[in-house]
Design a protein around this motif. Structure first.
Motif, PDB file in Angstrom:
ATOM      1  N   TYR A   1      19.863   4.055 -26.888  1.00 22.75           N
ATOM      2  CA  TYR A   1      18.548   4.154 -26.272  1.00 22.75           C
ATOM      3  C   TYR A   1      18.213   5.627 -26.035  1.00 22.75           C
ATOM      4  CZ  TYR A   1      20.995   5.007 -21.839  1.00 22.75           C
ATOM      5  OH  TYR A   1      21.798   5.533 -20.853  1.00 22.75           O
ATOM      6  N   SER A   2      16.961   5.858 -25.704  1.00 21.50           N
ATOM      7  CA  SER A   2      16.536   7.192 -25.287  1.00 21.50           C
ATOM      8  C   SER A   2      15.876   7.074 -23.919  1.00 21.50           C
ATOM      9  CB  SER A   2      15.559   7.793 -26.304  1.00 21.50           C
ATOM     10  OG  SER A   2      14.418   6.956 -26.458  1.00 21.50           O
ATOM     11  N   ILE A   3      15.678   8.205 -23.272  1.00 23.70           N
ATOM     12  CA  ILE A   3      15.017   8.228 -21.963  1.00 23.70           C
ATOM     13  C   ILE A   3      13.617   8.805 -22.125  1.00 23.70           C
ATOM     14  CG2 ILE A   3      15.007   9.295 -19.678  1.00 23.70           C
ATOM     15  CD1 ILE A   3      17.054   7.130 -19.834  1.00 23.70           C
ATOM     16  N   SER A   4      12.640   8.063 -21.669  1.00 17.37           N
ATOM     17  CA  SER A   4      11.260   8.538 -21.638  1.00 17.37           C
ATOM     18  C   SER A   4      10.936   8.963 -20.207  1.00 17.37           C
ATOM     19  CB  SER A   4      10.300   7.431 -22.088  1.00 17.37           C
ATOM     20  OG  SER A   4       8.947   7.841 -21.955  1.00 17.37           O
ATOM     21  N   GLU A   5      10.745  10.259 -20.007  1.00 17.60           N
ATOM     22  CA  GLU A   5      10.447  10.776 -18.669  1.00 17.60           C
ATOM     23  C   GLU A   5       8.953  10.678 -18.406  1.00 17.60           C
ATOM     24  OE1 GLU A   5      12.366  14.059 -17.007  1.00 17.60           O
ATOM     25  OE2 GLU A   5      14.112  13.979 -18.326  1.00 17.60           O
ATOM     26  N   ARG A   6       8.589   9.926 -17.389  1.00 20.22           N
ATOM     27  CA  ARG A   6       7.182   9.673 -17.075  1.00 20.22           C
ATOM     28  C   ARG A   6       6.762  10.487 -15.850  1.00 20.22           C
ATOM     29  NH1 ARG A   6       5.172   5.250 -19.966  1.00 20.22           N
ATOM     30  NH2 ARG A   6       6.638   4.836 -21.665  1.00 20.22           N
ATOM     31  N   SER A   7       5.689  11.244 -16.009  1.00 15.06           N
ATOM     32  CA  SER A   7       5.183  12.047 -14.900  1.00 15.06           C
ATOM     33  C   SER A   7       4.485  11.164 -13.873  1.00 15.06           C
ATOM     34  CB  SER A   7       4.217  13.117 -15.410  1.00 15.06           C
ATOM     35  OG  SER A   7       3.131  12.518 -16.099  1.00 15.06           O
ATOM     36  N   LEU A   8       4.466  11.635 -12.637  1.00 17.48           N
ATOM     37  CA  LEU A   8       3.824  10.924 -11.535  1.00 17.48           C
ATOM     38  C   LEU A   8       2.803  11.835 -10.868  1.00 17.48           C
ATOM     39  CD1 LEU A   8       7.199  10.307 -11.288  1.00 17.48           C
ATOM     40  CD2 LEU A   8       6.263   8.502  -9.843  1.00 17.48           C
ATOM     41  N   LEU A   9       1.989  11.232 -10.012  1.00 21.62           N
ATOM     42  CA  LEU A   9       1.032  11.972  -9.191  1.00 21.62           C
ATOM     43  C   LEU A   9       1.452  11.890  -7.737  1.00 21.62           C
ATOM     44  CD1 LEU A   9      -2.276  10.628 -10.769  1.00 21.62           C
ATOM     45  CD2 LEU A   9      -1.366  12.936 -11.044  1.00 21.62           C
ATOM     46  N   THR A  10       1.186  12.964  -6.993  1.00 18.02           N
ATOM     47  CA  THR A  10       1.358  12.919  -5.542  1.00 18.02           C
ATOM     48  C   THR A  10       0.003  13.116  -4.881  1.00 18.02           C
ATOM     49  OG1 THR A  10       1.811  15.293  -5.367  1.00 18.02           O
ATOM     50  CG2 THR A  10       3.700  13.822  -5.624  1.00 18.02           C
ATOM     51  N   ILE A  11      -0.125  12.605  -3.669  1.00 19.80           N
ATOM     52  CA  ILE A  11      -1.377  12.701  -2.931  1.00 19.80           C
ATOM     53  C   ILE A  11      -1.116  13.222  -1.526  1.00 19.80           C
ATOM     54  CG2 ILE A  11      -1.195  10.249  -2.290  1.00 19.80           C
ATOM     55  CD1 ILE A  11      -4.265  10.170  -2.169  1.00 19.80           C
ATOM     56  N   LYS A  12      -2.029  14.046  -1.057  1.00 18.70           N
ATOM     57  CA  LYS A  12      -1.977  14.557   0.307  1.00 18.70           C
ATOM     58  C   LYS A  12      -3.396  14.538   0.858  1.00 18.70           C
ATOM     59  CE  LYS A  12      -0.564  18.623   3.000  1.00 18.70           C
ATOM     60  NZ  LYS A  12      -0.023  20.008   2.929  1.00 18.70           N
ATOM     61  N   SER A  13      -3.551  14.123   2.114  1.00 16.46           N
ATOM     62  CA  SER A  13      -4.890  14.084   2.707  1.00 16.46           C
ATOM     63  C   SER A  13      -4.913  14.894   3.995  1.00 16.46           C
ATOM     64  CB  SER A  13      -5.327  12.643   2.990  1.00 16.46           C
ATOM     65  OG  SER A  13      -4.607  12.102   4.079  1.00 16.46           O
ATOM     66  N   SER A  14      -6.100  15.401   4.317  1.00 16.93           N
ATOM     67  CA  SER A  14      -6.256  16.168   5.555  1.00 16.93           C
ATOM     68  C   SER A  14      -6.223  15.266   6.777  1.00 16.93           C
ATOM     69  CB  SER A  14      -7.578  16.953   5.525  1.00 16.93           C
ATOM     70  OG  SER A  14      -8.690  16.067   5.361  1.00 16.93           O
ATOM     71  N   GLU A  15      -6.337  13.948   6.549  1.00 16.56           N
ATOM     72  CA  GLU A  15      -6.258  12.967   7.634  1.00 16.56           C
ATOM     73  C   GLU A  15      -4.866  12.352   7.639  1.00 16.56           C
ATOM     74  OE1 GLU A  15      -7.924   8.443   8.204  1.00 16.56           O
ATOM     75  OE2 GLU A  15      -9.351   9.958   7.538  1.00 16.56           O
ATOM     76  N   ASP A  16      -4.219  12.315   8.792  1.00 13.95           N
ATOM     77  CA  ASP A  16      -2.887  11.721   8.894  1.00 13.95           C
ATOM     78  C   ASP A  16      -2.991  10.217   8.649  1.00 13.95           C
ATOM     79  OD1 ASP A  16      -0.135  11.668   9.396  1.00 13.95           O
ATOM     80  OD2 ASP A  16      -0.451  11.110  11.483  1.00 13.95           O
ATOM     81  N   ASN A  17      -2.276   9.732   7.641  1.00 13.61           N
ATOM     82  CA  ASN A  17      -2.383   8.323   7.249  1.00 13.61           C
ATOM     83  C   ASN A  17      -0.994   7.761   6.986  1.00 13.61           C
ATOM     84  OD1 ASN A  17      -2.649   6.132   4.968  1.00 13.61           O
ATOM     85  ND2 ASN A  17      -4.636   6.191   5.984  1.00 13.61           N
ATOM     86  N   ALA A  18      -0.636   6.686   7.670  1.00 16.61           N
ATOM     87  CA  ALA A  18       0.717   6.130   7.591  1.00 16.61           C
ATOM     88  C   ALA A  18       1.043   5.626   6.200  1.00 16.61           C
ATOM     89  CB  ALA A  18       0.873   4.994   8.610  1.00 16.61           C
ATOM     90  N   GLU A  19       0.075   4.943   5.543  1.00 15.09           N
ATOM     91  CA  GLU A  19       0.338   4.395   4.216  1.00 15.09           C
ATOM     92  C   GLU A  19       0.622   5.495   3.207  1.00 15.09           C
ATOM     93  OE1 GLU A  19      -2.156   3.468   6.126  1.00 15.09           O
ATOM     94  OE2 GLU A  19      -2.099   1.285   6.329  1.00 15.09           O
ATOM     95  N   ILE A  20      -0.145   6.577   3.271  1.00 18.27           N
ATOM     96  CA  ILE A  20       0.065   7.689   2.337  1.00 18.27           C
ATOM     97  C   ILE A  20       1.342   8.436   2.672  1.00 18.27           C
ATOM     98  CG2 ILE A  20      -0.837   9.945   1.626  1.00 18.27           C
ATOM     99  CD1 ILE A  20      -3.638   8.752   1.776  1.00 18.27           C
ATOM    100  N   ASN A  21       1.604   8.654   3.948  1.00 15.61           N
ATOM    101  CA  ASN A  21       2.795   9.408   4.339  1.00 15.61           C
ATOM    102  C   ASN A  21       4.089   8.668   4.010  1.00 15.61           C
ATOM    103  OD1 ASN A  21       1.120  11.388   5.346  1.00 15.61           O
ATOM    104  ND2 ASN A  21       1.212  10.665   7.462  1.00 15.61           N
ATOM    105  N   THR A  22       4.036   7.326   4.026  1.00 12.84           N
ATOM    106  CA  THR A  22       5.239   6.535   3.748  1.00 12.84           C
ATOM    107  C   THR A  22       5.686   6.668   2.299  1.00 12.84           C
ATOM    108  OG1 THR A  22       4.652   4.927   5.451  1.00 12.84           O
ATOM    109  CG2 THR A  22       6.221   4.201   3.771  1.00 12.84           C
TER     110      THR A  22
END
Length: 290
Positions: free
Chosen positions: A118-139
């Protein structure tokens, strides 16, 4: 000894049948198996032997098997995170761009993995940050497929003010905006008219959702771009989705999206290619004239 994590979201007939085949193969190959705790709780009365369980992962695992569709893999990456544990998907869903192993192929696929075919396919991801403190995003602030902003509790459109690397691009007057990775280009973005991007392309795509300004079209950008969004509309809040996870933010909150500093490693068997998967899943070439 090889150590494998097994994850699934549901206890339906198809995942259970695939799990039974997997466990039988792992037993024959003398592989240590650890099953995700919530999944194991649902299936344990239906399988004969007892197995160890996990709630969180560590880097002692050689690979993780996801049983389900692509949505199950999107859930699995929240457990894997930056641990560099390779993921392979057994497809019991529908399309399966990420989960490509069919039920009848399980034993051969596991043998090929053990034989390093087999081979490994490295998949890029996105990160998100908001100026409002949000539990769902921070988790859990990353996504493999896409991050999208959309309207909430209204039929009215929203305005998505968009900047790229600090430079104003446009304000999308639409139902929302999708920022997609190459992996996610065959998902929500594709449904909204976005292009298909090969997994190894160093690109992101911005795809408006039902834009009223008809000149707005999907835009492909470098994956090093920092994207800044501000949403406004008649309602006071809007939604942000990170793959299948949803958070609520107040309008005019500054949202910053960029490429994550780590990747997700997908196991690709040597008899598989992305182009072959495209032809199979999107039925390219399936024309009576051919």
């Amino acid at each position: 000894m090889v150590k494998v994590a097994v994850y699934s979201q549901f206890q339906k007939k198809k995942p259970l049948a695939s799990l039974e085949v997997l466990l039988d193969v792992f037993q024959k190959k003398n592989i240590e198996v650890v099953i995700e705790a919530a999944f194991y709780k649902g299936v344990s009365p239906k399988i004969e032997a007892d197995y160890a369980t996990f709630i969180t992962l560590d880097n002692s695992f050689d690979f993780l098997v996801s049983i389900g569709g692509d949505g199950t893999i999107l859930r699995a990456i929240t457990l894997v995170g930056d641990l560099n544990i390779p993921i392979v998907g057994v497809n019991t869903g529908r399309l399966g761009f990420l989960a490509t192993i069919q039920h009848e192929e399980i034993e051969d696929a596991i043998q090929n993995i053990l034989d390093k075919n087999y081979s490994i396919s490295e998949r890029s991801l996105l990160t998100i940050k908001s100026s409002e403190d949000n539990a769902e995003i921070n988790t859990c602030n990353f996504a493999l497929n896409e991050i999208a902003v959309s309207r909430k509790n209204t039929t009215s459109m929203i305005t998505v003010e968009t900047e790229l690397n600090g430079e104003y691009l446009t304000s999308y007057w639409s139902d929302g905006l999708i920022i997609s990775t190459p992996t996610g280009s065959t998902g929500y973005s594709l449904s909204c008219g976005g292009p298909v991007i090969t997994p190894n392309a160093a690109s992101l795509v911005l795809t408006p959702i039902a834009p009223h300004n008809l000149s707005a079209r999907p835009l492909v950008i470098e994956d090093s771009t920092v994207i800044t969004l501000k949403v406004n509309g008649r309602e006071k809040e809007h939604l942000v989705s990170m793959d299948s996870r949803i958070a609520t933010l107040t309008n005019k909150t500054t949202i910053t999206i960029k490429k994550a500093p780590f990747t997700i490693k997908m196991i690709v068997l040597n008899n598989e290619t992305f182009l072959d998967t495209l032809r199979k899943k999107l039925l390219w070439g399936e024309d009576k004239r051919n």
